[in-house]
Design an enzyme around this catalytic site. Structure first.
Site, PDB file in Angstrom:
ATOM      1  N   ARG A 194      10.813   0.302 -50.928  1.00 53.04           N
ATOM      2  CA  ARG A 194       9.569  -0.444 -50.934  1.00 53.04           C
ATOM      3  C   ARG A 194       9.742  -1.893 -51.422  1.00 53.04           C
ATOM      4  O   ARG A 194       9.313  -2.839 -50.766  1.00 53.04           O
ATOM      5  CB  ARG A 194       8.522   0.260 -51.831  1.00 53.04           C
ATOM      6  N   HIS A 201       9.033  -3.668 -64.368  1.00 53.10           N
ATOM      7  CA  HIS A 201       8.951  -3.818 -62.902  1.00 53.10           C
ATOM      8  C   HIS A 201       7.631  -4.573 -62.641  1.00 53.10           C
ATOM      9  O   HIS A 201       6.650  -3.998 -62.176  1.00 53.10           O
ATOM     10  CB  HIS A 201       8.952  -2.432 -62.251  1.00 53.10           C
TER      11      HIS A 201
HETATM   12  N1   CP Z   1       8.254   1.470 -56.315  1.00 59.81           N
HETATM   13  C1   CP Z   1       9.530   1.095 -56.121  1.00 59.81           C
HETATM   14  O1   CP Z   1      10.075   0.270 -56.842  1.00 59.81           O
HETATM   15  O2   CP Z   1      10.134   1.667 -55.031  1.00 59.81           O
HETATM   16  P1   CP Z   1      11.599   1.305 -54.528  1.00 59.81           P
HETATM   17  O3   CP Z   1      12.562   1.810 -55.547  1.00 59.81           O
HETATM   18  O4   CP Z   1      11.749   1.989 -53.200  1.00 59.81           O
HETATM   19  O5   CP Z   1      11.690  -0.188 -54.409  1.00 59.81           O
END
Ligand code: CP
Length: 292
Positions: free
Chosen positions: A35, A113
């Site tokens: 994502r 994040h």
């Molecule tokens: N939500 C998220 O960070 O997904 P990914 O690890 O796929 O980037």
């Protein structure tokens, strides 16, 4: 700005002003991602920037080159911004100290994040119209979750009330000092909340003595229709992905978008919103005097 981008993104043939033409954005992913990586790539392209994609296994990091040397070399190629995902907490902060270019933390270890929290907050504000006094419960492996940490800081600063619900072994030791409400019982947490952010159970760590078994975790903390019905609660359900189906969230709760008024999954809406929010982040950093 993100709302303007979202409005265009959901049209059939979205087109955008190329406000980041001639900008070069390095997508440095030292850890796997679907994502975050693809949404930053799409966001960059929508705004006319070029991207340099980087994974640890296909770069000279696999020959022993350090993170700082890697960044210095990319900077010598006149990169304008670094989007960094790294397994070590503090990695984004470290490279901020060695480059004058923009650094966007796309997830560092169990630390933060931030763009995930921004897109979660955007999703909640779009649905509820505001964040003030909204009760948001974060369910699951909070201890290892960079998503939880960024959401706690972001949501509290926006005036929301935040709770966490997990087994005591998966609560951060400093949880009581964060200004949030702590739950160990999922029914109590659901009763309290307007909306839930369900976290991925980090299966790679589940064997580290944190949980007796996955089955037990799922029995007590997995979000299912049966548990929602038991407290007659119609929750808006978010999850940052990737999901472990039938462990922290049932298939039905993860996929339910109907009927209106009942518990609703926002999982794919979050992904769409991620592109809009990351466009806004990139434009704010690299072309601050332009609008969407
Ligand atoms: N939500 C998220 O960070 O997904 P990914 O690890 O796929 O980037």
């Amino acid at each position: 700005m993100a709302a303007g981008f979202k409005k265009k993104l959901v049209t059939e043939n979205p087109s955008f002003e190329p406000t980041l033409l001639n900008k070069r954005i390095a997508l440095c992913f030292f850890e796997n991602s679907t994502r975050t990586r693809f949404s930053f790539e799409l966001a960059s392209r929508h705004l006319g920037a070029s991207t340099l994609s980087f994974t640890a296994s296909s770069s000279s990091v696999s020959k022993g080159e350090s993170l700082t040397d890697t960044i210095r070399n990319l900077e010598a190629m006149k990169v304008d911004a670094f989007v960094l995902r790294h397994p070590s907490s503090g990695a984004a902060d470290l490279i901020t100290g060695i480059t004058g270019k923009s650094v966007i933390n796309a997830g560092d270890g169990a630390h933060e994040h931030p763009t995930q929290a921004l897109l979660d907050m955007f999703t909640l504000r779009e649905y509820f119209g505001k964040l003030e006094n909204l009760r948001v419960i974060i369910i699951g492996d909070v201890l290892h979750s960079r998503v939880a940490r960024s959401n706690i800081y972001g949501l509290l600063s926006a005036g929301a009330s935040v709770g966490i619900c997990s087994p005591v072994t998966l609560m951060p030791p400093d949880a009581a000092k964060l200004g949030i409400t702590l739950f160990t019982d999922l029914d109590d947490a659901i009763r309290w909340a307007d909306t839930a952010i369900v976290l991925r159970l980090q299966l790679e760590r589940a064997t580290g003595g944190y949980l007796p078994s996955l089955e037990e975790y799922s029995f007590y903390y997995g979000l299912t229709d049966e548990k929602l019905d038991r407290v007659r609660k119609h929750l808006l359900v978010l999850h940052p992905g990737p999901i472990n189906r039938e462990i922290e969230i049932s298939n039905h709760v993860a996929d339910r978008i109907q009927p209106p008024g009942y518990s609703q999954s926002m999982l794919l809406e979050q992904v769409t919103n991620g592109v809009a929010v990351r466009m806004a982040v990139l434009q704010t950093l690299l072309a601050p005097d332009t609008s969407c």
